[in-house]
Design a protein around this motif. Sequence first.
Motif, PDB file in Angstrom:
ATOM      1  N   HIS A  62       0.618  -1.146   0.029  1.00 42.10           N
ATOM      2  CA  HIS A  62       0.020  -0.098   0.168  1.00 42.10           C
ATOM      3  C   HIS A  62       0.803   1.253  -0.117  1.00 42.10           C
ATOM      4  CE1 HIS A  62      -3.022  -3.176   1.643  1.00 42.10           C
ATOM      5  NE2 HIS A  62      -3.544  -2.343   0.833  1.00 42.10           N
ATOM      6  N   GLU A  63       0.463   2.347  -0.838  1.00 42.77           N
ATOM      7  CA  GLU A  63       1.280   3.511  -0.915  1.00 42.77           C
ATOM      8  C   GLU A  63       0.720   4.657  -0.077  1.00 42.77           C
ATOM      9  OE1 GLU A  63       4.123   3.685  -2.322  1.00 42.77           O
ATOM     10  OE2 GLU A  63       4.329   1.713  -3.270  1.00 42.77           O
ATOM     11  N   HIS A  64       1.053   5.079   0.826  1.00 44.72           N
ATOM     12  CA  HIS A  64       0.510   6.321   1.553  1.00 44.72           C
ATOM     13  C   HIS A  64       1.312   7.743   1.129  1.00 44.72           C
ATOM     14  CE1 HIS A  64      -1.106   2.923   3.902  1.00 44.72           C
ATOM     15  NE2 HIS A  64       0.011   2.750   3.782  1.00 44.72           N
ATOM     16  N   VAL A  65       0.669   8.888   1.233  1.00 45.82           N
ATOM     17  CA  VAL A  65       1.262   9.952   1.100  1.00 45.82           C
ATOM     18  C   VAL A  65       1.320  10.931   2.469  1.00 45.82           C
ATOM     19  CG1 VAL A  65       0.913  12.406   0.143  1.00 45.82           C
ATOM     20  CG2 VAL A  65       0.693  10.032  -1.584  1.00 45.82           C
ATOM     21  N   LEU A  66       2.416  11.184   2.658  1.00 46.93           N
ATOM     22  CA  LEU A  66       2.343  12.171   4.045  1.00 46.93           C
ATOM     23  C   LEU A  66       2.925  13.528   3.907  1.00 46.93           C
ATOM     24  CD1 LEU A  66       3.804   8.776   4.713  1.00 46.93           C
ATOM     25  CD2 LEU A  66       3.602   9.682   6.952  1.00 46.93           C
ATOM     26  N   GLU A  67       2.302  14.322   4.780  1.00 38.05           N
ATOM     27  CA  GLU A  67       2.689  15.772   5.012  1.00 38.05           C
ATOM     28  C   GLU A  67       3.088  15.870   6.406  1.00 38.05           C
ATOM     29  OE1 GLU A  67       0.204  19.837   4.426  1.00 38.05           O
ATOM     30  OE2 GLU A  67       0.507  18.737   2.380  1.00 38.05           O
ATOM     31  N   VAL A  68       4.242  16.255   6.564  1.00 38.17           N
ATOM     32  CA  VAL A  68       4.860  16.641   8.142  1.00 38.17           C
ATOM     33  C   VAL A  68       5.030  18.046   8.476  1.00 38.17           C
ATOM     34  CG1 VAL A  68       6.352  15.688   9.801  1.00 38.17           C
ATOM     35  CG2 VAL A  68       5.458  14.187   7.972  1.00 38.17           C
ATOM     36  N   VAL A  69       4.546  18.490   9.327  1.00 34.89           N
ATOM     37  CA  VAL A  69       4.604  19.955   9.809  1.00 34.89           C
ATOM     38  C   VAL A  69       5.417  19.947  11.038  1.00 34.89           C
ATOM     39  CG1 VAL A  69       3.673  22.006  10.396  1.00 34.89           C
ATOM     40  CG2 VAL A  69       2.738  20.808   8.446  1.00 34.89           C
ATOM     41  N   PRO A  80      14.635  27.119  11.937  1.00 34.85           N
ATOM     42  CA  PRO A  80      14.212  26.134  10.928  1.00 34.85           C
ATOM     43  C   PRO A  80      15.033  26.423   9.579  1.00 34.85           C
ATOM     44  CG  PRO A  80      12.544  27.831  11.283  1.00 34.85           C
ATOM     45  CD  PRO A  80      13.611  28.009  12.312  1.00 34.85           C
ATOM     46  N   PRO A  81      15.091  25.601   8.500  1.00 31.36           N
ATOM     47  CA  PRO A  81      14.114  24.155   8.559  1.00 31.36           C
ATOM     48  C   PRO A  81      14.762  22.992   9.547  1.00 31.36           C
ATOM     49  CG  PRO A  81      15.502  24.229   6.759  1.00 31.36           C
ATOM     50  CD  PRO A  81      15.775  25.403   7.255  1.00 31.36           C
ATOM     51  N   HIS A  82      13.920  22.163   9.834  1.00 32.37           N
ATOM     52  CA  HIS A  82      14.229  21.183  10.855  1.00 32.37           C
ATOM     53  C   HIS A  82      14.136  19.390  10.128  1.00 32.37           C
ATOM     54  CE1 HIS A  82      13.808  24.044  13.947  1.00 32.37           C
ATOM     55  NE2 HIS A  82      12.521  24.245  13.682  1.00 32.37           N
ATOM     56  N   GLU A  83      15.218  18.929  10.203  1.00 34.61           N
ATOM     57  CA  GLU A  83      15.598  17.762   9.655  1.00 34.61           C
ATOM     58  C   GLU A  83      14.317  16.570  10.351  1.00 34.61           C
ATOM     59  OE1 GLU A  83      19.069  14.601   8.203  1.00 34.61           O
ATOM     60  OE2 GLU A  83      19.214  15.748  10.267  1.00 34.61           O
ATOM     61  N   VAL A  84      13.723  16.030   9.461  1.00 35.23           N
ATOM     62  CA  VAL A  84      12.553  15.291   9.800  1.00 35.23           C
ATOM     63  C   VAL A  84      12.653  13.935   8.924  1.00 35.23           C
ATOM     64  CG1 VAL A  84      10.862  16.298   8.663  1.00 35.23           C
ATOM     65  CG2 VAL A  84      10.318  14.627  10.571  1.00 35.23           C
ATOM     66  N   GLY A  85      12.273  12.687   9.164  1.00 35.77           N
ATOM     67  CA  GLY A  85      12.279  11.467   8.493  1.00 35.77           C
ATOM     68  C   GLY A  85      11.039  10.394   8.964  1.00 35.77           C
ATOM     69  N   VAL A  86      10.738   9.792   7.926  1.00 33.80           N
ATOM     70  CA  VAL A  86       9.071   8.902   8.227  1.00 33.80           C
ATOM     71  C   VAL A  86       9.868   7.602   7.674  1.00 33.80           C
ATOM     72  CG1 VAL A  86       6.984   8.324   7.963  1.00 33.80           C
ATOM     73  CG2 VAL A  86       7.617  10.867   8.065  1.00 33.80           C
ATOM     74  N   PHE A  87       9.981   6.571   8.546  1.00 37.34           N
ATOM     75  CA  PHE A  87      10.180   5.259   8.023  1.00 37.34           C
ATOM     76  C   PHE A  87       9.487   4.036   8.715  1.00 37.34           C
ATOM     77  CE2 PHE A  87      12.860   6.040  11.540  1.00 37.34           C
ATOM     78  CZ  PHE A  87      13.004   4.993  12.279  1.00 37.34           C
ATOM     79  N   TRP A  97      19.122   4.007   8.711  1.00 37.77           N
ATOM     80  CA  TRP A  97      17.795   3.812   7.901  1.00 37.77           C
ATOM     81  C   TRP A  97      17.081   4.690   8.164  1.00 37.77           C
ATOM     82  CZ3 TRP A  97      16.517  -0.166   4.704  1.00 37.77           C
ATOM     83  CH2 TRP A  97      15.017  -0.415   4.533  1.00 37.77           C
ATOM     84  N   ALA A  98      17.048   5.430   9.113  1.00 40.86           N
ATOM     85  CA  ALA A  98      16.004   6.777   9.275  1.00 40.86           C
ATOM     86  C   ALA A  98      16.673   7.726   8.366  1.00 40.86           C
ATOM     87  CB  ALA A  98      16.227   7.044  10.892  1.00 40.86           C
ATOM     88  N   ARG A  99      17.770   7.957   8.291  1.00 36.28           N
ATOM     89  CA  ARG A  99      18.486   9.013   7.642  1.00 36.28           C
ATOM     90  C   ARG A  99      18.112   8.992   6.214  1.00 36.28           C
ATOM     91  NH1 ARG A  99      23.007   8.553   9.650  1.00 36.28           N
ATOM     92  NH2 ARG A  99      22.650   9.756  11.461  1.00 36.28           N
ATOM     93  N   LYS A 100      18.068   7.779   5.527  1.00 37.21           N
ATOM     94  CA  LYS A 100      17.663   7.483   4.394  1.00 37.21           C
ATOM     95  C   LYS A 100      16.262   8.305   3.818  1.00 37.21           C
ATOM     96  CE  LYS A 100      20.358   3.228   3.477  1.00 37.21           C
ATOM     97  NZ  LYS A 100      20.176   1.940   3.273  1.00 37.21           N
ATOM     98  N   THR A 101      15.564   8.157   5.006  1.00 40.38           N
ATOM     99  CA  THR A 101      14.202   8.780   4.592  1.00 40.38           C
ATOM    100  C   THR A 101      14.099  10.599   5.167  1.00 40.38           C
ATOM    101  OG1 THR A 101      13.347   8.431   6.700  1.00 40.38           O
ATOM    102  CG2 THR A 101      13.043   6.676   5.197  1.00 40.38           C
ATOM    103  N   ALA A 102      15.079  10.954   5.277  1.00 44.31           N
ATOM    104  CA  ALA A 102      14.987  12.323   5.747  1.00 44.31           C
ATOM    105  C   ALA A 102      14.773  13.428   4.627  1.00 44.31           C
ATOM    106  CB  ALA A 102      16.221  12.690   6.799  1.00 44.31           C
ATOM    107  N   GLY A 103      14.184  14.484   5.364  1.00 42.42           N
ATOM    108  CA  GLY A 103      13.893  15.776   4.463  1.00 42.42           C
ATOM    109  C   GLY A 103      13.976  16.655   5.468  1.00 42.42           C
ATOM    110  N   THR A 104      13.319  17.934   5.032  1.00 36.38           N
ATOM    111  CA  THR A 104      13.504  19.313   5.852  1.00 36.38           C
ATOM    112  C   THR A 104      11.858  19.820   5.971  1.00 36.38           C
ATOM    113  OG1 THR A 104      14.148  20.556   4.168  1.00 36.38           O
ATOM    114  CG2 THR A 104      15.589  19.785   5.700  1.00 36.38           C
ATOM    115  N   ALA A 105      11.496  20.322   7.075  1.00 37.19           N
ATOM    116  CA  ALA A 105      10.214  20.750   7.297  1.00 37.19           C
ATOM    117  C   ALA A 105      10.571  22.198   7.881  1.00 37.19           C
ATOM    118  CB  ALA A 105       9.487  20.181   8.253  1.00 37.19           C
ATOM    119  N   GLY A 106      10.069  23.323   7.131  1.00 41.74           N
ATOM    120  CA  GLY A 106      10.428  24.529   7.707  1.00 41.74           C
ATOM    121  C   GLY A 106       9.119  25.437   7.327  1.00 41.74           C
ATOM    122  N   VAL A 107       9.151  26.427   6.188  1.00 42.59           N
ATOM    123  CA  VAL A 107       8.046  27.233   5.966  1.00 42.59           C
ATOM    124  C   VAL A 107       6.935  26.180   5.336  1.00 42.59           C
ATOM    125  CG1 VAL A 107       7.361  29.003   4.433  1.00 42.59           C
ATOM    126  CG2 VAL A 107       9.487  29.152   5.834  1.00 42.59           C
TER     127      VAL A 107
END
Length: 209
Positions: A62-69, A80-87, A97-107
């Motif tokens: 199953h494919e899910h779409v996430l939006e993280v603030v 900010p921006p702050h590093e965040v990951g979802v795995f 493993w967690a770092r492979k999914t990381a991105g940033t959340a800011g504005v």
Amino acid sequence: MRCARSPLTLRINRPRNASLLFVFAVALRSARSSRLAAKGRVLPAIVLLASLTAAGCGTRVHEHVLEVVVRDPSGRLGTPPHEVGVFDWRMGRSAEWARKTAGTAGVRPYRTTFSTVDTVSIGVARPEKVELALWLPGLEREGFYPLRVEPKARPAGNATLHPVRFDESPADGTARWLAVRWTTAPMERGWRLELDLEVPADAERGKDG
């Protein structure tokens, strides 16, 4: 009905299920009337029962779409921006493993996709639950925050998350908790999740809301 996990994705219609039930009933009647040993009578019924159980289930991706603030009203995480990951912590639970999914959340929120492998009843488009791990190294570097969401039963809600260490050792008394609010919406092959993370002003443990 909850399904047991199966290694195959099975596709059967209702008439096929009815046929299997009929065969199963005949096999039981035949076994009872035969003079075979007890083991010989039970074995055919067990095989057919296992087939029936698997018939109603299928393992699917199953494919899910996430939006993280990420909200940090007290400024604990710095600028900010702050590093965040979802795995998926079931597939791996290391910092690498967690770092492979990381991105940033800011504005703007951090947007990503997330895949899960779940066992669902035939004809069900999406799983009843989504289990994921949130990585917020600015708050907790030694672990992650597990989150379980049940969109069908509770499409929106909030919780207080406590970290789980990557090395599986017990968290100490200074573990930093994290507040999360979520909303969900169905998609064709999964769920859309909007996660609102709020960093507490202090390290005291919170209570679920």
